[in-house]
Design a protein around this motif. Structure first.
Motif, PDB file in Angstrom:
ATOM      1  N   LYS A   7       7.550  -0.132 -22.363  1.00  0.00           N
ATOM      2  CA  LYS A   7       8.190   0.958 -21.638  1.00  0.00           C
ATOM      3  C   LYS A   7       9.513   0.437 -21.092  1.00  0.00           C
ATOM      4  CE  LYS A   7       4.766   3.771 -22.291  1.00  0.00           C
ATOM      5  NZ  LYS A   7       4.905   4.922 -23.209  1.00  0.00           N
ATOM      6  N   SER A   8      10.483   1.312 -20.936  1.00  0.00           N
ATOM      7  CA  SER A   8      11.809   0.876 -20.495  1.00  0.00           C
ATOM      8  C   SER A   8      11.799   0.360 -19.068  1.00  0.00           C
ATOM      9  CB  SER A   8      12.811   2.028 -20.626  1.00  0.00           C
ATOM     10  OG  SER A   8      12.395   3.142 -19.853  1.00  0.00           O
ATOM     11  N   SER A   9      10.840   0.819 -18.261  1.00  0.00           N
ATOM     12  CA  SER A   9      10.722   0.340 -16.882  1.00  0.00           C
ATOM     13  C   SER A   9       9.295   0.573 -16.396  1.00  0.00           C
ATOM     14  CB  SER A   9      11.715   1.065 -15.952  1.00  0.00           C
ATOM     15  OG  SER A   9      11.433   2.453 -15.908  1.00  0.00           O
ATOM     16  N   TYR A  10       8.938  -0.151 -15.336  1.00  0.00           N
ATOM     17  CA  TYR A  10       7.597  -0.046 -14.767  1.00  0.00           C
ATOM     18  C   TYR A  10       7.705   0.154 -13.253  1.00  0.00           C
ATOM     19  CZ  TYR A  10       6.500  -2.225 -19.250  1.00  0.00           C
ATOM     20  OH  TYR A  10       6.416  -2.513 -20.591  1.00  0.00           O
ATOM     21  N   SER A  11       6.749   0.892 -12.694  1.00  0.00           N
ATOM     22  CA  SER A  11       6.704   1.084 -11.249  1.00  0.00           C
ATOM     23  C   SER A  11       5.299   0.776 -10.747  1.00  0.00           C
ATOM     24  CB  SER A  11       7.103   2.517 -10.874  1.00  0.00           C
ATOM     25  OG  SER A  11       6.198   3.456 -11.429  1.00  0.00           O
ATOM     26  N   PHE A  12       5.223   0.360  -9.473  1.00  0.00           N
ATOM     27  CA  PHE A  12       3.951  -0.064  -8.881  1.00  0.00           C
ATOM     28  C   PHE A  12       3.687   0.713  -7.605  1.00  0.00           C
ATOM     29  CE2 PHE A  12       5.615  -3.497 -11.411  1.00  0.00           C
ATOM     30  CZ  PHE A  12       4.513  -4.021 -12.059  1.00  0.00           C
ATOM     31  N   ASP A  13       2.485   1.240  -7.494  1.00  0.00           N
ATOM     32  CA  ASP A  13       2.056   1.963  -6.294  1.00  0.00           C
ATOM     33  C   ASP A  13       0.866   1.215  -5.706  1.00  0.00           C
ATOM     34  OD1 ASP A  13       1.468   3.742  -4.306  1.00  0.00           O
ATOM     35  OD2 ASP A  13       0.769   5.341  -5.621  1.00  0.00           O
ATOM     36  N   ASP A  14       1.072   0.587  -4.568  1.00  0.00           N
ATOM     37  CA  ASP A  14       0.089  -0.317  -3.970  1.00  0.00           C
ATOM     38  C   ASP A  14      -0.340   0.208  -2.609  1.00  0.00           C
ATOM     39  OD1 ASP A  14      -1.476  -2.598  -3.870  1.00  0.00           O
ATOM     40  OD2 ASP A  14       0.093  -3.854  -3.032  1.00  0.00           O
ATOM     41  N   ASP A  15      -1.648   0.158  -2.326  1.00  0.00           N
ATOM     42  CA  ASP A  15      -2.101   0.687  -1.040  1.00  0.00           C
ATOM     43  C   ASP A  15      -3.425   0.051  -0.627  1.00  0.00           C
ATOM     44  OD1 ASP A  15      -2.174   2.198   1.243  1.00  0.00           O
ATOM     45  OD2 ASP A  15      -2.821   4.049   0.263  1.00  0.00           O
ATOM     46  N   ILE A  16      -3.494  -0.345   0.632  1.00  0.00           N
ATOM     47  CA  ILE A  16      -4.774  -0.744   1.243  1.00  0.00           C
ATOM     48  C   ILE A  16      -5.236   0.466   2.038  1.00  0.00           C
ATOM     49  CG2 ILE A  16      -5.942  -2.327   2.814  1.00  0.00           C
ATOM     50  CD1 ILE A  16      -3.923  -4.448   2.127  1.00  0.00           C
ATOM     51  N   THR A  17      -6.149   1.225   1.467  1.00  0.00           N
ATOM     52  CA  THR A  17      -6.533   2.507   2.053  1.00  0.00           C
ATOM     53  C   THR A  17      -7.564   2.373   3.163  1.00  0.00           C
ATOM     54  OG1 THR A  17      -8.145   2.793   0.270  1.00  0.00           O
ATOM     55  CG2 THR A  17      -5.987   3.795  -0.043  1.00  0.00           C
ATOM     56  N   ASP A  18      -8.274   1.253   3.194  1.00  0.00           N
ATOM     57  CA  ASP A  18      -9.301   1.059   4.228  1.00  0.00           C
ATOM     58  C   ASP A  18      -9.421  -0.436   4.512  1.00  0.00           C
ATOM     59  OD1 ASP A  18     -11.305   1.413   6.029  1.00  0.00           O
ATOM     60  OD2 ASP A  18     -12.719   2.365   4.649  1.00  0.00           O
ATOM     61  N   ARG A  19      -8.948  -0.857   5.672  1.00  0.00           N
ATOM     62  CA  ARG A  19      -8.977  -2.274   6.031  1.00  0.00           C
ATOM     63  C   ARG A  19     -10.297  -2.631   6.720  1.00  0.00           C
ATOM     64  NH1 ARG A  19      -4.088  -4.892   5.827  1.00  0.00           N
ATOM     65  NH2 ARG A  19      -2.251  -3.582   5.501  1.00  0.00           N
ATOM     66  N   ARG A  20     -10.652  -3.887   6.618  1.00  0.00           N
ATOM     67  CA  ARG A  20     -11.819  -4.395   7.338  1.00  0.00           C
ATOM     68  C   ARG A  20     -11.312  -5.264   8.487  1.00  0.00           C
ATOM     69  NH1 ARG A  20     -16.023  -8.916   6.532  1.00  0.00           N
ATOM     70  NH2 ARG A  20     -17.831  -8.059   7.629  1.00  0.00           N
ATOM     71  N   TYR A  21     -11.745  -4.937   9.706  1.00  0.00           N
ATOM     72  CA  TYR A  21     -11.201  -5.611  10.881  1.00  0.00           C
ATOM     73  C   TYR A  21     -12.149  -6.637  11.511  1.00  0.00           C
ATOM     74  CZ  TYR A  21      -7.598  -2.039  10.607  1.00  0.00           C
ATOM     75  OH  TYR A  21      -6.567  -1.243  10.171  1.00  0.00           O
ATOM     76  N   GLY A  22     -13.426  -6.593  11.167  1.00  0.00           N
ATOM     77  CA  GLY A  22     -14.346  -7.538  11.794  1.00  0.00           C
ATOM     78  C   GLY A  22     -15.720  -7.504  11.166  1.00  0.00           C
ATOM     79  N   ASP A  23     -16.648  -8.320  11.739  1.00  0.00           N
ATOM     80  CA  ASP A  23     -17.981  -8.459  11.176  1.00  0.00           C
ATOM     81  C   ASP A  23     -18.790  -7.169  11.205  1.00  0.00           C
ATOM     82  OD1 ASP A  23     -17.393 -11.077  10.709  1.00  0.00           O
ATOM     83  OD2 ASP A  23     -18.495 -11.870  12.445  1.00  0.00           O
ATOM     84  N   THR A  24     -18.496  -6.298  12.135  1.00  0.00           N
ATOM     85  CA  THR A  24     -19.265  -5.057  12.239  1.00  0.00           C
ATOM     86  C   THR A  24     -18.675  -3.933  11.392  1.00  0.00           C
ATOM     87  OG1 THR A  24     -17.982  -4.402  14.204  1.00  0.00           O
ATOM     88  CG2 THR A  24     -20.034  -5.632  14.571  1.00  0.00           C
ATOM     89  N   ASP A  25     -17.602  -4.227  10.701  1.00  0.00           N
ATOM     90  CA  ASP A  25     -16.929  -3.233   9.862  1.00  0.00           C
ATOM     91  C   ASP A  25     -17.378  -3.446   8.418  1.00  0.00           C
ATOM     92  OD1 ASP A  25     -15.292  -1.420   8.683  1.00  0.00           O
ATOM     93  OD2 ASP A  25     -13.402  -2.309   9.347  1.00  0.00           O
TER      94      ASP A  25
END
Length: 224
Positions: free
Chosen positions: A83-101
């Motif tokens: 392809k003549s060019s490429y694009s990237f769509d990156d996302d962390i939709t749900d983070r983990r914050y600790g042991d109870t998560d």
């Protein structure tokens, strides 16, 4: 009289010339139409001289969630179609914050030429058996008969269209795992073996990133 043309002869000659000119124009028009049709097909298929020049896959632009930029960029170069060019769509939709998560989710999409070429996702899940994960997650993308195992996590399978790893994340409680799936939506000219190895490399990189980002405390069983 010799050399004299009668009106009827002149009319017939004019009609003959007109008819010949018409046939020539029709033949030329048909040939031009055929040439345009052939050219359009060659362009659509990307066959020389209309082959699309492949754009550059820069490590600095690769999705962060794919892990090692240099390694993932190299793998993408091997498996992506031209392809003549490429694009990237990156996302962390749900983070983990600790042991109870107990939630974590990311996505990375690679596009080119107006089409989605690669989709890579990571998600925290729990299955009693890894084979159940294969049925629920992997078989949504490809038939189970088309994949072969490779060493990574508690379960890892790959084909020339998908690579997926089910790796440990939490050591306590119900033993949550991360499900990492990298799917090739549009294949390039690489061989089946090259595509499979490229997808495995991407899946390993994405799994290591997810294991670290999700603050997992269980051994990943994944090597780069």
């Amino acid at each position: 009289m010799t050399g004299r043309e009668f009106p009827g002869n002149s009319t017939r000659k004019t009609e003959t010339l007109a008819s010949t000119r018409t046939r020539s124009l029709l033949a030329g028009g048909a040939a031009l139409l055929l040439l345009c049709l052939v050219g359009g097909v060659l362009y659509a298929l990307g066959i020389p001289p209309f082959e699309e020049k492949k754009g550059e896959v820069k490590a600095s632009e690769v999705c962060r969630t794919l892990g090692s930029p240099a390694s993932s960029a190299a793998a993408l170069k091997r498996i992506l179609p031209d392809k003549s060019s490429y694009s990237f769509d990156d996302d962390i939709t749900d983070r983990r914050y600790g042991d109870t998560d107990f939630s974590y989710a990311t996505s990375c999409f690679v596009d080119g030429g107006g089409k989605q070429l690669v989709a890579a996702t990571a998600e925290m899940l729990r299955y009693d058996k890894a084979d159940d994960w294969v049925k629920d997650v992997v078989e949504n993308h490809v038939p189970a008969s088309s994949v072969k195992p490779f060493p990574a996590g508690d379960k890892a399978i790959a084909s020339d269209r998908v690579a997926a790893i089910y790796l440990p994340c939490t050591a306590r409680g119900f033993g949550r795992h991360l499900s990492v799936v990298v799917q090739l939506k549009q294949r390039g000219s690489a061989s089946d073996d090259q595509l499979r190895e490229g997808l495995i490399s991407l899946a390993r990189n994405a799994a290591l990133f997810a294991h670290d980002e999700a603050k997992c405390d269980a051994p990943s069983k994944v090597t780069s």
